[in-house]
Write a protein that holds these residues in place. Structure first.
Motif, short mmCIF file in Angstrom:
data_model
loop_
_atom_site.label_atom_id
_atom_site.label_comp_id
_atom_site.label_asym_id
_atom_site.label_seq_id
_atom_site.Cartn_x
_atom_site.Cartn_y
_atom_site.Cartn_z
N UNK A 1 0.83 -1.21 0.00
CA UNK A 1 0.00 0.00 0.00
C UNK A 1 0.86 1.25 0.00
N UNK A 2 0.39 2.25 -0.76
CA UNK A 2 1.13 3.52 -0.81
C UNK A 2 2.13 3.58 -1.94
N UNK A 3 2.33 2.46 -2.66
CA UNK A 3 3.27 2.47 -3.79
C UNK A 3 2.51 2.12 -5.06
N UNK A 4 2.81 2.85 -6.14
CA UNK A 4 2.16 2.58 -7.42
C UNK A 4 3.18 2.07 -8.41
N UNK A 5 3.26 0.74 -8.51
CA UNK A 5 4.15 0.16 -9.51
C UNK A 5 3.33 -0.36 -10.67
N UNK A 6 4.04 -1.01 -11.60
CA UNK A 6 3.37 -1.55 -12.79
C UNK A 6 3.77 -3.00 -12.96
N UNK A 7 3.05 -3.73 -13.82
CA UNK A 7 3.58 -4.99 -14.33
C UNK A 7 4.80 -4.59 -15.15
N UNK A 8 5.98 -5.04 -14.74
CA UNK A 8 7.19 -4.50 -15.36
C UNK A 8 8.41 -5.35 -15.06
N UNK A 9 9.44 -5.10 -15.84
CA UNK A 9 10.78 -5.61 -15.55
C UNK A 9 11.49 -4.56 -14.71
N UNK A 10 12.00 -4.99 -13.58
CA UNK A 10 12.76 -4.09 -12.70
C UNK A 10 14.22 -4.56 -12.67
N UNK A 11 15.14 -3.65 -12.36
CA UNK A 11 16.55 -4.03 -12.37
C UNK A 11 17.38 -3.25 -11.36
N UNK A 12 18.50 -3.88 -11.00
CA UNK A 12 19.41 -3.34 -9.99
C UNK A 12 20.82 -3.63 -10.46
N UNK A 13 21.78 -2.87 -10.01
CA UNK A 13 23.16 -3.12 -10.45
C UNK A 13 24.11 -3.02 -9.27
#
Ligand code: FRU
Length: 428
Positions: free
Chosen positions: A297-309
């Motif tokens: 709750x409180x976050x608006x994400x999407x169906x998506x590819x996420x990434x980190x490095x």
């Protein structure tokens, strides 16, 4: 790289890196992160089954295998006359092959005797001696009358490819239960406060810097009731996705020991799906898929590819593009693709995914299930989508174009110029 700090006070075995609410709060669609709209392919290459999560046969060094001129992939599949929402309950792994990276053929179901009531996602290794290993998720307990949701990570060894007379992948396979959640580093089903816990999607990775052998997977971090994680907010604590990891001390693909998670997202997101790594320019790019509806709750994400490095495999991962968002669907087709998988090709990173629900701009995936059945069928792609082309530099990524549905270029295949290149050339 900046230091990351994880949701405070998560007891047990904490990941070194975390995805914070502040970072995820910066998720927004941009020109660099929204994929082009997907249209149904002119002809469905494999009309007899619906296809979703897909992975390629890869060599130990992570490159896509090409065996006697064949590319090989594996997909979760279900009969194409089944209602799409029911497919997870009957998922079966099938093998497909191609000799040009564009036209694919069905080699049929891989196993007759897989563990679990049904099989969920995984990865595949073409080992140096020519043997094939498949890692998959056994979902549900064998022998249980009703559908159950327990998840175990399984490795199948004994696969061989035969190409003398057409293409064949054969066993006999032996199935080995490799990992179950330990309840300390990784949450067990009975500890979960969420709708569905996760312990799945094994992905093989050999670290090119150290030669060590790893298995990544999707999991959840235990957050006991009364914990002060997320300021003690019990609702947020139920969103506890993590990227798990196990190590094979000997390099044997069937012997693994659990280690502390690579990254977690306590208070941010419950499902960090199909985690995988692309090693590039001395950096470790960790990618995963997630859903709009699994953000806290409180976050608006999407169906998506996420990434980190990060600079090391067990390093301090920072989200790409500040928020972690790498590839998402257009606003007017928010569920057109899912289950993205990135892989290197020349100096680009390519991303494949499956064609999910199209002509549907509803708010949630759940709304699909309330449409008439004929509409649910009509709007489901159930095939591999167009391959997205990414330019990746340090902590930034940018979508630079797309290839056709099912186009997975062969080794060394030169890609067509992108629109931007053509415009640039036109101006020159
Ligand atoms: C992603 C996913 C995977 C899982 C599979 C089950 O699309 O949720 O995590 O293995 O689907 O069908």
């Amino acid at each position: 790289m900046t230091e990351q700090s994880l949701g405070e006070g998560v007891p047990g075995h904490r990941a070194r890196a975390g995805w914070s609410r502040e970072q995820a709060g910066a998720i927004e669609r941009t020109d660099d992160t929204v994929a082009p709209i997907v249209y149904p392919p002119e002809d469905d290459q494999i009309p007899e089954v619906h296809i979703w999560d897909t992975w390629f046969l890869r060599n130990r060094d992570g490159t896509l295998a090409e065996v006697d001129g064949y590319r090989v992939c594996f997909s979760l599949t279900a009969p194409s006359d089944l209602l799409p929402g029911k497919r997870h309950d009957v998922a079966t792994i099938r093998c497909f092959y191609s000799d040009d990276g564009k036209n694919w053929h069905n080699a049929g179901p891989v196993f007759e005797d897989a563990l679990g009531q049904r099989q969920w996602a995984g990865s595949a290794l073409y080992d140096d001696d020519g043997s094939v290993y498949l890692f998959y998720t056994a979902a549900g307990e064998d022998g249980a009358e009703d559908l159950t949701y327990g998840q175990r990570i399984v490795g199948a060894g004994g696969g061989r490819l035969h190409t003398d007379d057409g293409f064949e992948l054969s066993g006999p396979w032996t199935h080995h239960e490799l990992l179950r959640p330990d309840g300390e580093r990784y949450e067990r089903e009975e500890q979960s406060r969420a709708m569905i816990y996760t312990f799945r999607d094994p992905w093989f990775f050999e670290d090119p810097e150290t030669g060590e052998t790893w298995l990544l997977f999707e999991a959840n971090s235990p957050v006991p009731e009364g914990s002060d994680a997320c300021g003690g907010d019990a609702e947020l604590q139920g969103f506890n996705g993590s990227v798990g990891i196990a190590r094979s001390p000997s390099g044997d693909p069937l012997e693994w020991e659990l280690e502390d998670p690579l990254l977690d997202a306590v208070g941010v997101n419950q499902e960090l799906e199909r985690p995988h790594i692309v090693y590039r320019d001395g950096l470790y790019y960790l990618f995963l898929s997630s859903h709009l509806h699994t953000f806290a709750p409180g976050l608006d994400g999407f169906d998506a590819l996420y990434g980190f490095v990060a600079e090391e495999l067990r390093g301090d991962y920072v989200p790409l593009n500040d928020s972690g968002l790498v590839v998402t669907n257009p606003e007017n087709a928010p569920f057109q693709s899912y289950s993205w998988m990135a892989f290197p090709h020349d100096d680009e990173v390519l991303v494949q995914s499956f064609f999910n629900y199209y002509e549907f701009a509803g708010e949630t995936l759940d709304e699909i299930a309330h449409l008439p059945e004929s509409e649910q069928m009509r709007r489901f792609g159930g095939t591999l989508g167009p391959t997205v082309r990414l330019d990746v530099e340090g902590t930034r990524t940018r979508i630079i174009g797309a290839l056709g549905h099912w186009h997975i270029p062969m080794a060394g295949e030169a890609l067509p110029p992108t629109d931007r290149e053509l415009i640039r050339r036109g101006r020159a």
